[in-house]
Design a protein around this motif. Structure first.
Motif, PDB file in Angstrom:
ATOM      1  N   ASN A 184     -35.985  10.223  45.000  1.00 22.92           N
ATOM      2  CA  ASN A 184     -35.356  11.335  45.710  1.00 22.92           C
ATOM      3  C   ASN A 184     -35.531  11.128  47.211  1.00 22.92           C
ATOM      4  O   ASN A 184     -36.655  11.068  47.705  1.00 22.92           O
ATOM      5  CB  ASN A 184     -35.984  12.660  45.267  1.00 22.92           C
ATOM      6  CG  ASN A 184     -35.222  13.867  45.769  1.00 22.92           C
ATOM      7  OD1 ASN A 184     -34.635  13.860  46.854  1.00 22.92           O
ATOM      8  ND2 ASN A 184     -35.231  14.945  44.982  1.00 22.92           N
ATOM      9  N   SER A 236     -37.894  13.300  49.238  1.00 20.00           N
ATOM     10  CA  SER A 236     -39.351  13.243  49.059  1.00 20.00           C
ATOM     11  C   SER A 236     -40.029  12.919  50.380  1.00 20.00           C
ATOM     12  O   SER A 236     -39.497  12.177  51.218  1.00 20.00           O
ATOM     13  CB  SER A 236     -39.711  12.169  48.034  1.00 20.00           C
ATOM     14  OG  SER A 236     -39.172  12.488  46.763  1.00 20.00           O
ATOM     15  N   ALA A 263     -40.743  12.081  38.109  1.00 22.62           N
ATOM     16  CA  ALA A 263     -39.618  12.815  37.522  1.00 22.62           C
ATOM     17  C   ALA A 263     -39.891  14.321  37.498  1.00 22.62           C
ATOM     18  O   ALA A 263     -38.972  15.137  37.719  1.00 22.62           O
ATOM     19  CB  ALA A 263     -39.342  12.311  36.109  1.00 22.62           C
ATOM     20  N   ALA A 264     -41.138  14.711  37.246  1.00 25.22           N
ATOM     21  CA  ALA A 264     -41.488  16.137  37.229  1.00 25.22           C
ATOM     22  C   ALA A 264     -41.276  16.768  38.605  1.00 25.22           C
ATOM     23  O   ALA A 264     -40.765  17.891  38.712  1.00 25.22           O
ATOM     24  CB  ALA A 264     -42.941  16.315  36.779  1.00 25.22           C
ATOM     25  N   TYR A 308     -50.167  15.949  33.945  1.00 18.91           N
ATOM     26  CA  TYR A 308     -49.142  15.023  33.476  1.00 18.91           C
ATOM     27  C   TYR A 308     -49.752  13.649  33.232  1.00 18.91           C
ATOM     28  O   TYR A 308     -50.821  13.327  33.764  1.00 18.91           O
ATOM     29  CB  TYR A 308     -48.035  14.843  34.531  1.00 18.91           C
ATOM     30  CG  TYR A 308     -47.142  16.036  34.759  1.00 18.91           C
ATOM     31  CD1 TYR A 308     -46.015  16.233  33.974  1.00 18.91           C
ATOM     32  CD2 TYR A 308     -47.425  16.944  35.775  1.00 18.91           C
ATOM     33  CE1 TYR A 308     -45.175  17.326  34.192  1.00 18.91           C
ATOM     34  CE2 TYR A 308     -46.598  18.040  36.004  1.00 18.91           C
ATOM     35  CZ  TYR A 308     -45.472  18.217  35.212  1.00 18.91           C
ATOM     36  OH  TYR A 308     -44.655  19.301  35.427  1.00 18.91           O
ATOM     37  N   SER A 350     -41.612   7.920  43.661  1.00 14.65           N
ATOM     38  CA  SER A 350     -41.117   9.255  44.000  1.00 14.65           C
ATOM     39  C   SER A 350     -40.212   9.203  45.224  1.00 14.65           C
ATOM     40  O   SER A 350     -39.168   9.872  45.274  1.00 14.65           O
ATOM     41  CB  SER A 350     -42.291  10.210  44.271  1.00 14.65           C
ATOM     42  OG  SER A 350     -43.041  10.431  43.112  1.00 14.65           O
ATOM     43  N   ASP A 360     -45.072  10.111  34.409  1.00 12.38           N
ATOM     44  CA  ASP A 360     -44.104  11.205  34.334  1.00 12.38           C
ATOM     45  C   ASP A 360     -44.054  12.052  35.600  1.00 12.38           C
ATOM     46  O   ASP A 360     -43.185  12.937  35.722  1.00 12.38           O
ATOM     47  CB  ASP A 360     -44.436  12.113  33.146  1.00 12.38           C
ATOM     48  CG  ASP A 360     -44.348  11.383  31.813  1.00 12.38           C
ATOM     49  OD1 ASP A 360     -43.527  10.450  31.705  1.00 12.38           O
ATOM     50  OD2 ASP A 360     -45.122  11.725  30.898  1.00 12.38           O
ATOM     51  N   ASN A 399     -39.184  15.602  40.891  1.00 13.69           N
ATOM     52  CA  ASN A 399     -37.745  15.568  41.145  1.00 13.69           C
ATOM     53  C   ASN A 399     -37.016  16.706  40.432  1.00 13.69           C
ATOM     54  O   ASN A 399     -36.043  17.253  40.953  1.00 13.69           O
ATOM     55  CB  ASN A 399     -37.183  14.218  40.695  1.00 13.69           C
ATOM     56  CG  ASN A 399     -35.742  14.020  41.101  1.00 13.69           C
ATOM     57  OD1 ASN A 399     -35.380  14.205  42.266  1.00 13.69           O
ATOM     58  ND2 ASN A 399     -34.898  13.653  40.154  1.00 13.69           N
ATOM     59  N   ARG A 400     -37.507  17.078  39.230  1.00 21.88           N
ATOM     60  CA  ARG A 400     -36.883  18.170  38.474  1.00 21.88           C
ATOM     61  C   ARG A 400     -37.297  19.550  38.984  1.00 21.88           C
ATOM     62  O   ARG A 400     -36.763  20.568  38.548  1.00 21.88           O
ATOM     63  CB  ARG A 400     -37.261  18.066  36.992  1.00 21.88           C
ATOM     64  CG  ARG A 400     -36.626  16.894  36.270  1.00 21.88           C
ATOM     65  CD  ARG A 400     -36.796  17.034  34.759  1.00 21.88           C
ATOM     66  NE  ARG A 400     -38.209  17.069  34.376  1.00 21.88           N
ATOM     67  CZ  ARG A 400     -38.912  16.008  33.990  1.00 21.88           C
ATOM     68  NH1 ARG A 400     -38.323  14.811  33.958  1.00 21.88           N
ATOM     69  NH2 ARG A 400     -40.178  16.121  33.649  1.00 21.88           N
ATOM     70  N   GLY A 401     -38.260  19.593  39.874  1.00 18.82           N
ATOM     71  CA  GLY A 401     -38.707  20.869  40.419  1.00 18.82           C
ATOM     72  C   GLY A 401     -39.722  21.583  39.565  1.00 18.82           C
ATOM     73  O   GLY A 401     -39.981  22.782  39.758  1.00 18.82           O
ATOM     74  N   GLU A 402     -40.337  20.879  38.617  1.00 12.74           N
ATOM     75  CA  GLU A 402     -41.352  21.501  37.762  1.00 12.74           C
ATOM     76  C   GLU A 402     -42.619  21.819  38.551  1.00 12.74           C
ATOM     77  O   GLU A 402     -43.371  22.734  38.187  1.00 12.74           O
ATOM     78  CB  GLU A 402     -41.696  20.571  36.598  1.00 12.74           C
ATOM     79  CG  GLU A 402     -40.549  20.357  35.623  1.00 12.74           C
ATOM     80  CD  GLU A 402     -40.917  19.379  34.525  1.00 12.74           C
ATOM     81  OE1 GLU A 402     -42.113  19.023  34.425  1.00 12.74           O
ATOM     82  OE2 GLU A 402     -40.018  18.979  33.761  1.00 12.74           O
TER      83      GLU A 402
END
Length: 333
Positions: free
Chosen positions: A203, A206, A179-180, A172, A199, A176, A182-185
């Motif tokens: 959330n 975290s 957010a990655a 990444y 981070s 980014d 946080n989105r669970g990617e």
């Protein structure tokens, strides 16, 4: 009446004589001194504090150079701007130096100006139940390819005999990564500040894994060896090269940080739009000092050996990092 005329005559003679004498000692004012102009690509991280402070407090100008700062997110992008000729110097981590040393020989390290053993962190979410390196096996970690982020993850895994190949990675841009996660990617991210802090704010679930002391990150200044600006003397009798003028300015900035930490933090907050909470979060881990020594060179060699063994570079021979150090700078530090 004749006496009055005589006095007037003396006065008339005296006035032009005075003007002539005064005019004889008159000199045209010197034109404004044109300082050598230097542009530095500065990574937008608190690690760059000495650059901002030297600029704001006038330490660079006192040393005889006129410095402009170009803010860029991340040392890797700073180095790319340097290679494109957009700037004269760039702030980079040792990992950026190491990776680029395999295919570029046109740059030189001027100095290291700050160190931290806790700037890069592994951030995860509580629901992932990741507490140790063993818990990362089979999971996916977000990294910035070819940077200290990637090296740090590898170093931490191997320190507990975990094969890095058993952990998946996803590349990444550093901005980014929070957010990655946080989105669970990804299950975790290997990231430097302020993105680890971001981070945590993004959330509440975290968490940061205990990696302090695992890796000592240094931030360094590099420049292209063929840049003619470094053959131009600054307007200062103490600093006889632009290189030394930069080092002098940074040295004064580091002394300012030690003597007046609150004022230094205020300058940093204003430039990077940071909260005091975040400054307090990272400041205790920073050691602001100029250094360039054999330990620095050894660390580069160790990282280069890792890159070769991990198949991250095509070359099979560790570069001679003495060739990447400014000889004059090394002599003065």
């Amino acid at each position: 009446m004749k006496g009055i005329q005589k006095v007037i005559g003396v006065v008339c003679i005296s006035i032009p004589l005075f003007i002539s004498i005064a005019g004889f000692g008159y000199k045209e004012p010197n034109p404004p001194v044109q300082l050598p102009k230097v542009t530095i690509a500065v990574s937008t991280t608190p690690l760059s504090a000495p650059l901002y402070i030297a600029k704001v407090k006038g330490f660079f100008k006192t040393a005889g150079i006129d410095v402009s700062i170009k803010e860029i997110p991340g040392g890797k992008k700073c180095f790319e701007a340097l290679q494109r000729g957009e700037v004269d110097l760039a702030t980079v981590s040792k990992s950026v130096i190491m990776f680029n040393s395999f295919n570029k020989a046109n740059f030189s390290v001027l100095t290291s100006f700050v160190e931290s053993d806790n700037d890069i962190k592994i951030v995860t979410l509580s629901k992932s139940k990741i507490l140790t390196t063993e818990d990362l096996v089979g999971r996916t970690v977000g990294i910035v390819k070819g940077s200290a982020s990637e090296y740090f993850l590898h170093s931490w895994l191997t320190s507990t005999d975990i094969d890095p190949q058993s952990v998946n990675t996803h590349t990444y841009a550093v901005k980014d990564m929070p957010a990655a996660l946080n989105r669970g990617e990804v299950d975790a991210i290997s990231v430097w500040e302020p993105f680890a802090y971001n981070s945590m704010r993004l959330n509440s679930e975290s968490s940061i894994l205990p990696t302090k002391g695992q890796y000592k990150l240094s931030f360094n200044l590099v420049h292209l060896t063929n840049n003619p600006i470094f053959n131009q003397p600054p307007r200062n009798v103490v600093s006889n090269t632009v290189e030394m003028a930069i080092i002098e300015g940074l040295n004064k900035a580091n002394h300012f940080i030690q003597a007046r930490p609150e004022d230094a933090q205020l300058i940093l907050r204003r430039h990077l739009k940071l909260s005091q909470d975040f400054i307090d979060w990272v400041w205790v881990d920073y050691q602001f000092k100029l250094s360039l020594n054999t330990a620095f060179i050894h660390s580069l060699g160790k990282q280069a050996k890792w890159a070769i063994e991990a198949g991250l570079v095509e070359q099979q021979e560790v570069p001679n990092y003495l060739h990447f150090i400014s000889p004059e700078a090394l002599k003065r530090q």
